[in-house]
Motif scaffolding. Structure first.
Motif: not given
Lengths: 288, 278
Positions: A132-140, B224-229, B245-254
């Motif tokens: 799981v990319p931690i940076v996705a969670i960092a702001p959270m 651009p105005v799209v992307g997970m980050g 959290w839904a994006e985090i779930a996508v990131a985790a799944l990916a």
């Protein structure tokens, strides 16, 4: 000396490559300026101008070095412009995350080696946690700790750093604590050693080489985690924050100096871990 | 009351898990135990958040996240394509391929290897993520800059793994190749590359998790105005926490899928290695 020569050559080659690239990348701006002034400079006139720009696309090494030196030695270390000050903030976060990561990694490893159910249920999730990319969670993590009333960024930074650094420790310690072979375990059993004694006198010493090998990876990971914790979260202190600042104000030199300061910090941390390892080995009577 | 219930549930699930774990190392048990552990965590999360009345701004329940996920699949898919497929994957392919080529070059020229290995080892430990703002400035806001960050991040870890792998075959095996009159490329192809594969896959696994981190971090610096980050940072700003959290779930799944695919390929390629045989 014979081993240092190739490294030096590679480093010199990289620096030469860097100079060439900075001439090539910064020349566009010089040509633009000249065209505006109605001049057409020769290549020999362009090159010096690519070396000393205010906001170069790619600053040449000496510019970065002088900026780095100015940040390290040219300021009082309490000044907000001092890289020593920001480096210390990052160092503090790294150490907190590193310590937390070690405690978590060693604790989990002990439980995993002792209880089969822990091995089967926690280990797969520990592996998944690292994909799981931690940076996705960092702001959270920042939002949650803010809502919980935790002031400052020390705690969230340490959490992010420990999330990255606990895993190498965990994996190595599980391997290390299982390193004693059946014969040695049997021997302790014939001596009537309790489980605690077996752990203290056999498993723990046997795991030490694995432990220190993992520490070097873990400390680097903790530094990366701390910087990631400072980067996208609007922190104002720390090397990550300096990098962000440089990019926001269009001052690439600040970013580059912070980048190299963090490289120096990483080098110091890895050397320090190596030193601790050597000391511990000597205390435990390991012969090199 | 809520806490007591949670504790009781935890204890029951744990006891069941301990039971199953004690029974045997069957394949079903191996899958059942971690799955039950995961489900236990999710149920506890849901129960505690509801029972203690935790505000949705701090932590939404898994069910609310799942509902949000189902309601915004289109958006999530677009972000996934932008960040994972365009940014991370292309950077991953370019970076690992370049590292592979460099490793072979370093293998042919021992002087280069002697010099490159210590440098590579050191650089691999550096926080290369910090390059992200610079690379975004160079390559613009599109996915190209994200791919560039990923290339910079995966190159050195991959390089040191491949170089180590190419040194993995032992003297006897190489001598055997020499007695058969194999050329450099024949020996490389038939002996040393296969022998290097466990190391190569180790490097690929490290690179896979770095690739996602790089692609997401780079988007915090402009996209651009799209992307997970981008979505995560803007959704946090407006406290649309379920979407985060839904994006985090996508990131985790990916991330898990990426890692799983590499692990599967590893199993197929390095079936001969002791770590794969049991």
């Amino acid at each position: 000396m014979r081993r240092a020569a190739p490294v030096l050559v590679v480093l010199l080659g990289l620096i030469a490559l860097w100079y060439a690239a900075s001439v090539w990348m910064n020349a566009t701006w010089v040509y633009d300026q000249a065209a505006r002034a109605g001049e057409s400079p020769t290549l020999m006139e362009v090159i010096p101008q690519t070396m000393a720009q205010e906001r170069p696309l790619l600053p040449p090494p000496h510019q970065v070095a002088s900026r780095l030196w100015e940040g390290l030695a040219g300021q009082a270390i309490t000044s907000k412009r001092s890289l020593v000050y920001h480096g210390f903030v990052t160092f503090r976060g790294t150490m907190a995350g590193f310590a937390l990561g070690i405690v978590l990694g060693v604790g989990l490893a002990m439980a995993i080696v002792r209880f089969r159910v822990m091995d089967m249920s926690v280990m797969p999730w520990a592996i998944i946690s690292q994909t799981v990319p931690i940076v996705a969670i960092a702001p959270m993590i920042l939002v949650v700790s803010n809502q919980l009333g935790i002031q400052g960024r020390e705690v969230p930074k340490a959490i992010i750093a420990s999330y990255l650094s606990f895993f190498p420790v965990l994996v190595s310690m599980v391997k290390g604590l299982r390193a004693p072979d059946q014969m040695q375990l049997d021997l302790l059993k014939t001596w009537g050693a309790s489980e605690g004694q077996t752990f203290r006198k056999l498993r723990l010493p046997a795991s030490m080489p694995y432990f220190f090998a993992s520490l070097k990876v873990a400390v680097a990971a903790a530094l990366v985690g701390t910087i990631v914790g400072e980067l996208p979260t609007g922190a104002v202190e720390g090397l990550g924050a300096r990098m962000l600042l440089g990019s926001q104000y269009g001052e690439p030199l600040i970013t580059w100096a912070a980048l190299f300061a963090s490289a120096i910090l990483a080098g110091i941390l890895i050397l320090a871990v190596g030193l601790v390892e050597r000391l511990a080995n000597r205390r435990m009577g390991v012969r090199a | 009351m809520v806490l007591a219930l949670a504790l009781a549930f935890w204890a029951a699930a744990w006891a069941l898990n301990a039971r199953v774990a004690a029974f045997g190392r069957t394949r079903a048990g191996r899958i059942f135990v971690p799955v039950l552990f995961g489900i236990t965590l999710l149920v506890l999360w849901e129960g505690l958040v509801r029972g203690l009345g935790v505000s949705a701004v701090i932590l939404p329940t898994p069910s609310a996240i799942a509902a949000k996920f189902a309601a915004s699949t289109g958006l999530l898919w677009a972000d996934f394509v932008q960040t994972v497929l365009k940014g991370a994957l292309s950077g991953f392919v370019i970076g690992t391929a370049a590292a592979f080529a460099t490793a072979i070059l370093a293998d042919r020229v021992p002087f280069l290897r002697e010099g490159l290995l210590p440098v590579g080892n050191f650089v691999a430990a550096l926080p290369i993520v910090g390059m992200a703002p610079i690379l975004v400035m160079w390559f613009g806001f599109g996915w190209q800059s994200k791919a560039a960050v990923v290339v910079a991040m995966v190159f050195f870890p991959m390089l040191i793994n491949v170089v180590a792998g190419l040194a993995a075959s032992d003297r006897m095996q190489r001598d055997l190749m020499a007695t058969w009159g194999a050329s450099y490329w024949q020996a490389l192809w038939k002996l040393r590359l296969p022998a290097a594969m466990p190391f190569v896959f180790n490097g690929l696994k490290i690179a896979a998790s770095l690739a996602l981190i790089g692609a997401i971090v780079a988007e915090y610096f402009g996209s651009p105005v799209v992307g997970m980050g981008f979505r995560i940072s803007t959704a946090v700003g407006v406290l649309n926490i379920e979407l985060v959290w839904a994006e985090i779930a996508v990131a985790a799944l990916a991330g898990s899928a990426f890692y799983g695919l590499i692990a599967l390929a590893e199993k197929a390629v390095t079936f001969w290695h002791p770590s794969q045989r049991n």
